[in-house]
Scaffold this motif. Structure first.
Motif, PDB file in Angstrom:
ATOM      1  N   LEU A  11       0.865  -1.467  -0.019  1.00 24.57           N
ATOM      2  CA  LEU A  11       0.135   0.043   0.204  1.00 24.57           C
ATOM      3  C   LEU A  11       1.019   1.289  -0.156  1.00 24.57           C
ATOM      4  O   LEU A  11       1.825   1.360   0.633  1.00 24.57           O
ATOM      5  N   SER A  12       0.489   2.708  -1.017  1.00 22.37           N
ATOM      6  CA  SER A  12       1.402   3.436  -0.958  1.00 22.37           C
ATOM      7  C   SER A  12       0.402   4.808  -1.316  1.00 22.37           C
ATOM      8  O   SER A  12      -0.316   4.642  -1.761  1.00 22.37           O
ATOM      9  N   VAL A  13       0.812   5.383   0.013  1.00 25.71           N
ATOM     10  CA  VAL A  13       0.180   6.318   0.245  1.00 25.71           C
ATOM     11  C   VAL A  13       0.735   7.898   0.216  1.00 25.71           C
ATOM     12  O   VAL A  13       1.557   8.256   0.456  1.00 25.71           O
ATOM     13  N   PRO A  14       0.182   9.424   0.011  1.00 25.44           N
ATOM     14  CA  PRO A  14       1.064  10.104   0.344  1.00 25.44           C
ATOM     15  C   PRO A  14       0.549  10.730   1.330  1.00 25.44           C
ATOM     16  O   PRO A  14      -0.163  10.430   2.338  1.00 25.44           O
ATOM     17  N   GLU A  15       2.124  11.538   1.858  1.00 25.67           N
ATOM     18  CA  GLU A  15       1.722  12.282   3.368  1.00 25.67           C
ATOM     19  C   GLU A  15       0.526  12.589   3.577  1.00 25.67           C
ATOM     20  O   GLU A  15      -0.136  13.696   2.581  1.00 25.67           O
ATOM     21  N   GLY A  16       0.445  12.416   4.548  1.00 30.21           N
ATOM     22  CA  GLY A  16      -1.597  13.013   5.183  1.00 30.21           C
ATOM     23  C   GLY A  16      -2.537  12.155   5.187  1.00 30.21           C
ATOM     24  O   GLY A  16      -3.724  13.164   5.164  1.00 30.21           O
ATOM     25  N   ALA A  17      -2.790  11.280   4.406  1.00 33.02           N
ATOM     26  CA  ALA A  17      -3.651  10.547   3.969  1.00 33.02           C
ATOM     27  C   ALA A  17      -4.187   9.521   4.491  1.00 33.02           C
ATOM     28  O   ALA A  17      -3.405   9.630   5.822  1.00 33.02           O
TER      29      ALA A  17
END
Lengths: 114, 113
Positions: A11-17
């Motif tokens: 799982l890859s998400v942007p910072e703050g997600a």
């Protein structure tokens, strides 16, 4: 079928997600439910544990258990790059000598990118 | 020490050899656990000690695996006639009692060639 099933991701998400991690379990006798975080080449570290159905909050982390559907969730708010790790759900029977005999899910690899 | 210490951190051996893996639990912790973590999998329970005795060894895969804790502190996991399928990270954890939080060491990466 494993007693605790977990989607391995990654799982890859942007910072703050907001991150949602999930597990299902099949053993109705499980009483305690935990989430562990494991950094590369390190041992698992306990993040949260719950005993009954419902929510438990600790800072940016919320653990949720629904015993009726045998579903365990971990939510991470305002995710940070330092949250990048493998997240493991685990379950165990009632207390006493069985408490530390944990059944783990496969682990979900999470990457939070800046 | 401050945490659970495991030695060696890495062990490479040949098929058929005997290996010993050591765990130093947190001082004063009476409960000690061994787990095995294969690549891409979660840890799997092997054995639990309360004091010097093995209270639950139901996770040991076969009789090639044996663990001791003679003085109720340091524990050694022993594997005879190693096989390539034994390659994994062997994790040790300790707690202050049977109902208490587990603290894990960083593990021993065992590679059987």
């Amino acid at each position: 079928q494993k007693e605790v099933e977990q989607d391995p991701g990654p799982l890859s998400v942007p910072e703050g997600a907001i991150v949602s991690l999930n597990c299902t379990y099949s053993n109705s006798a499980f009483q305690y439910f935990m989430w562990y975080r494991q950094y590369s080449r390190k041992g698992p570290e306990l993040l949260m544990y719950t005993y009954s159905s419902g929510n438990k909050e600790d800072g940016r982390f919320t653990a949720q258990v629904d015993k009726s559907s045998k579903y365990i969730s971990l939510f991470i708010r305002d995710s940070q790059p330092s949250d990048s790790a493998t997240y493991l759900c685990a379950s165990t029977l009632a207390g006493g000598t069985s408490y530390g005999k944990l059944t783990f899910g496969q682990g979900t690899i999470l990457t939070v990118h800046p | 020490g401050a945490g659970v210490s495991q030695t060696p951190s890495n062990k490479v051996t040949e098929k058929g050899k005997y290996v010993e893996l050591r765990c130093d639990p947190i001082s004063g912790h009476t409960a000690l656990y061994w787990y095995r973590q294969s690549l891409g999998q979660g840890p799997e329970f092997l054995i639990y000690f309360q004091g010097t005795g093995a209270a639950d060894d139901s996770g040991l895969p076969n009789d090639r695996f044996f663990a001791v804790r003679p003085e109720g502190s340091v524990s050694t996991l022993k594997i005879q006639r190693t096989e390539r399928g034994d390659s994994a990270v062997y994790l040790c954890a300790s707690s202050s009692g049977p109902d208490e939080k587990l603290f894990f060491g960083s593990g021993t990466q065992l590679s059987v060639l």
